[in-house]
Design a protein around this motif. Structure first.
Motif, short mmCIF file in Angstrom:
data_model
loop_
_atom_site.label_atom_id
_atom_site.label_comp_id
_atom_site.label_asym_id
_atom_site.label_seq_id
_atom_site.Cartn_x
_atom_site.Cartn_y
_atom_site.Cartn_z
N LEU A 1 -11.42 -0.38 12.19
CA LEU A 1 -11.96 -1.31 11.69
C LEU A 1 -12.16 -3.10 11.81
CD1 LEU A 1 -10.91 -2.89 8.37
CD2 LEU A 1 -8.88 -4.07 9.83
N ALA A 2 -12.91 -3.45 13.02
CA ALA A 2 -13.23 -4.32 13.88
C ALA A 2 -15.24 -3.09 13.73
CB ALA A 2 -13.05 -4.24 15.29
N ALA A 3 -15.39 -2.13 13.64
CA ALA A 3 -16.24 -1.69 14.22
C ALA A 3 -16.77 -1.49 12.95
CB ALA A 3 -16.32 -0.55 15.05
N ALA A 4 -15.54 -1.47 11.68
CA ALA A 4 -16.55 -1.21 9.75
C ALA A 4 -17.01 -2.33 9.86
CB ALA A 4 -15.35 -0.47 9.26
N LEU A 5 -16.46 -3.83 9.69
CA LEU A 5 -16.80 -4.88 9.10
C LEU A 5 -17.90 -5.68 10.10
CD1 LEU A 5 -13.31 -6.50 9.29
CD2 LEU A 5 -15.06 -5.61 7.43
N ASP A 6 -18.21 -5.12 11.79
CA ASP A 6 -18.75 -5.49 12.59
C ASP A 6 -20.15 -4.58 11.65
OD1 ASP A 6 -20.30 -7.02 14.98
OD2 ASP A 6 -20.09 -4.63 15.53
N ARG A 7 -20.22 -3.92 11.83
CA ARG A 7 -21.66 -3.10 11.21
C ARG A 7 -21.87 -3.26 9.86
NH1 ARG A 7 -24.05 1.82 12.07
NH2 ARG A 7 -25.73 2.52 10.38
N PHE A 8 -20.89 -3.40 8.93
CA PHE A 8 -21.27 -2.97 7.24
C PHE A 8 -20.80 -4.75 7.18
CE2 PHE A 8 -21.13 1.52 7.39
CZ PHE A 8 -22.48 1.93 7.62
N GLY A 9 -19.98 -5.68 7.24
CA GLY A 9 -19.78 -7.02 6.94
C GLY A 9 -18.51 -6.43 6.09
N ASP A 10 -18.18 -5.65 5.51
CA ASP A 10 -17.11 -5.07 4.76
C ASP A 10 -16.01 -4.66 5.14
OD1 ASP A 10 -14.56 -6.39 2.97
OD2 ASP A 10 -16.41 -7.01 0.95
N VAL A 11 -15.16 -4.03 4.04
CA VAL A 11 -14.50 -2.96 3.87
C VAL A 11 -13.40 -2.88 1.79
CG1 VAL A 11 -12.42 -1.15 4.66
CG2 VAL A 11 -13.88 -2.39 6.68
N ASP A 12 -13.86 -1.36 2.12
CA ASP A 12 -13.41 -1.57 0.30
C ASP A 12 -12.57 -0.27 -0.37
OD1 ASP A 12 -15.64 -4.13 -1.05
OD2 ASP A 12 -16.84 -2.49 0.02
N ILE A 13 -12.69 1.01 0.78
CA ILE A 13 -11.76 1.56 0.57
C ILE A 13 -11.45 2.20 1.63
CG2 ILE A 13 -12.45 3.99 -0.82
CD1 ILE A 13 -14.73 3.13 -2.24
N LEU A 14 -10.56 2.71 1.95
CA LEU A 14 -10.07 4.09 2.52
C LEU A 14 -9.38 5.03 2.50
CD1 LEU A 14 -8.83 4.33 5.38
CD2 LEU A 14 -6.10 3.07 4.65
N VAL A 15 -9.44 6.32 2.55
CA VAL A 15 -9.30 7.81 2.59
C VAL A 15 -8.13 8.45 3.85
CG1 VAL A 15 -9.67 9.77 1.49
CG2 VAL A 15 -11.22 8.26 1.40
N ASN A 16 -7.09 7.78 4.50
CA ASN A 16 -6.49 8.17 4.71
C ASN A 16 -6.28 9.90 4.81
OD1 ASN A 16 -5.20 6.69 6.56
ND2 ASN A 16 -4.01 5.74 4.66
N ASN A 17 -7.15 10.31 5.84
CA ASN A 17 -7.33 12.08 5.25
C ASN A 17 -7.16 12.61 6.25
OD1 ASN A 17 -8.53 14.79 4.37
ND2 ASN A 17 -9.33 13.82 6.13
N ALA A 18 -6.57 11.88 8.01
CA ALA A 18 -6.58 12.95 9.41
C ALA A 18 -5.32 13.60 9.19
CB ALA A 18 -7.19 11.88 10.61
N GLY A 19 -5.15 14.86 9.77
CA GLY A 19 -4.19 15.41 9.32
C GLY A 19 -4.02 16.67 10.36
N ILE A 20 -2.82 16.82 10.77
CA ILE A 20 -2.81 18.45 11.99
C ILE A 20 -1.80 19.00 10.95
CG2 ILE A 20 -3.21 17.64 13.96
CD1 ILE A 20 -1.07 16.91 14.78
N VAL A 21 -1.57 20.24 11.97
CA VAL A 21 -0.60 21.34 11.56
C VAL A 21 0.43 21.69 12.80
CG1 VAL A 21 -1.02 22.05 9.30
CG2 VAL A 21 -2.05 23.60 11.50
N ASN A 22 1.52 22.36 12.46
CA ASN A 22 1.72 22.50 13.65
C ASN A 22 2.78 23.86 13.29
OD1 ASN A 22 4.97 22.83 15.84
ND2 ASN A 22 3.06 22.87 16.99
N LYS A 23 1.97 25.44 13.36
CA LYS A 23 3.42 26.20 13.18
C LYS A 23 4.47 26.39 13.84
CE LYS A 23 1.97 30.49 10.39
NZ LYS A 23 1.32 31.11 9.85
#
Ligand code: NAD
Length: 252
Positions: A72-94
């Protein structure tokens, strides 16, 4: 354009569905931070995506609170704001229920569910502060799965984590509605990415997937990205707490 001027964080953005979401968001006018634990793939993805708009790659394990704070700090530092989050990271285990290791159960839950909680809470706190200062409300999209509702015996931890994502989505939506912040989820069926290739490994497994998919084909990451774009945009301004399934009409 639908997301003009918005800043979006997409976790797991180096590959598959996350990459397609990042690309679609850039096309729709957003600035995008791709956050991924595979730093090499993330750097390569950011170089490719730079052709479509402003993009920042941040190495991040979503299951680690400090990584999420730094994201979050890196996003704010680079773009000054955050409006949208997509929680997409995921893994499987068979693994069959009787054979599943405790460590593997925890690993999947940590990334798929706790990761969405940590990223969601960090970004939601930023979004709430912004609303309190008179700014516009942002929005969050969580990546669920058809397996949130259709249990698969050898995907125990995964199915449980995605069931949790649906409920997390509703709880977040209720908690944040008073600020005008919307939270929704997408429930993809079988989409052609590395995760799918790891669980649908041969022709027989592919036939089985297609036999329960009335549209008769595997989905493409861009078809999920289009829904993420809709849910993140003002076009979905009265939609919150929902999981939208994109699964080719998937049967149980
Ligand atoms: P993928 O394996 O192609 O991409 C997942 C990305 O997440 C990778 O870049 C990986 O490095 C990253 N990642 C993994 N662990 C991480 C962590 N701890 N922190 C940050 N990044 C991490 O998979 P995909 O198919 O694109 O899956 C994306 C999402 O869509 C997942 O949540 C998955 O459960 C969901 N989904 C996929 C399908 C499908 O059929 N592909 C179906 C339903 C739901």
């Amino acid at each position: 354009m639908a997301l003009d001027g918005r800043v979006a964080i997409v976790t797991g953005g180096a590959k598959g569905i996350g990459y397609a979401v990042a690309r679609r968001f850039l096309h729709d006018g957003a600035k995008v931070v791709i956050a991924d634990s595979d730093e090499k793939a993330n750097t390569v993805a950011a170089e490719e995506l730079a052709d479509f708009g402003e993009v920042l790659a941040v190495g991040c394990n979503v299951a680690e609170r400090l990584d999420v704070h730094n994201l979050l700090a890196a996003a704010l530092d680079r773009f000054g704001d955050v409006d949208i989050l997509v929680n997409n990271a995921g893994i499987v285990n068979k693994a069959n229920f009787l054979d599943l290791d405790e460590a593997d159960f925890s690993r999947v839950l940590d990334v798929n569910l706790k990761g969405a909680f940590l990223c969601g809470q960090a970004v939601a706190r930023h979004l709430v502060d912004k609303v309190k200062r008179g700014g516009p409300a942002g929005t969050i999209v969580n990546m669920s799965s058809v397996n949130a509702v259709f249990a698969i015996p050898d995907q125990v931890a995964y199915s449980v984590s995605k069931g949790g994502i649906n409920q997390l989505t509703k709880v977040m939506a209720l908690s944040l509605a008073r600020y005008g912040i919307r939270v929704n989820a997408i429930g993809p069926g079988s989409i052609m990415t590395d995760i799918l290739k790891s669980v649908v490994a041969d022709a027989a497994a592919t036939r089985k997937v297609l036999s329960r998919t009335p549209l008769g084909r595997i989905g493409e990451p861009r078809e999920i990205a289009a829904i993420a774009s809709f849910l993140a945009s003002d076009e979905a301004s009265y939609v919150t707490g929902q999981t939208l399934y994109a699964d080719g009409g998937r049967l149980p």
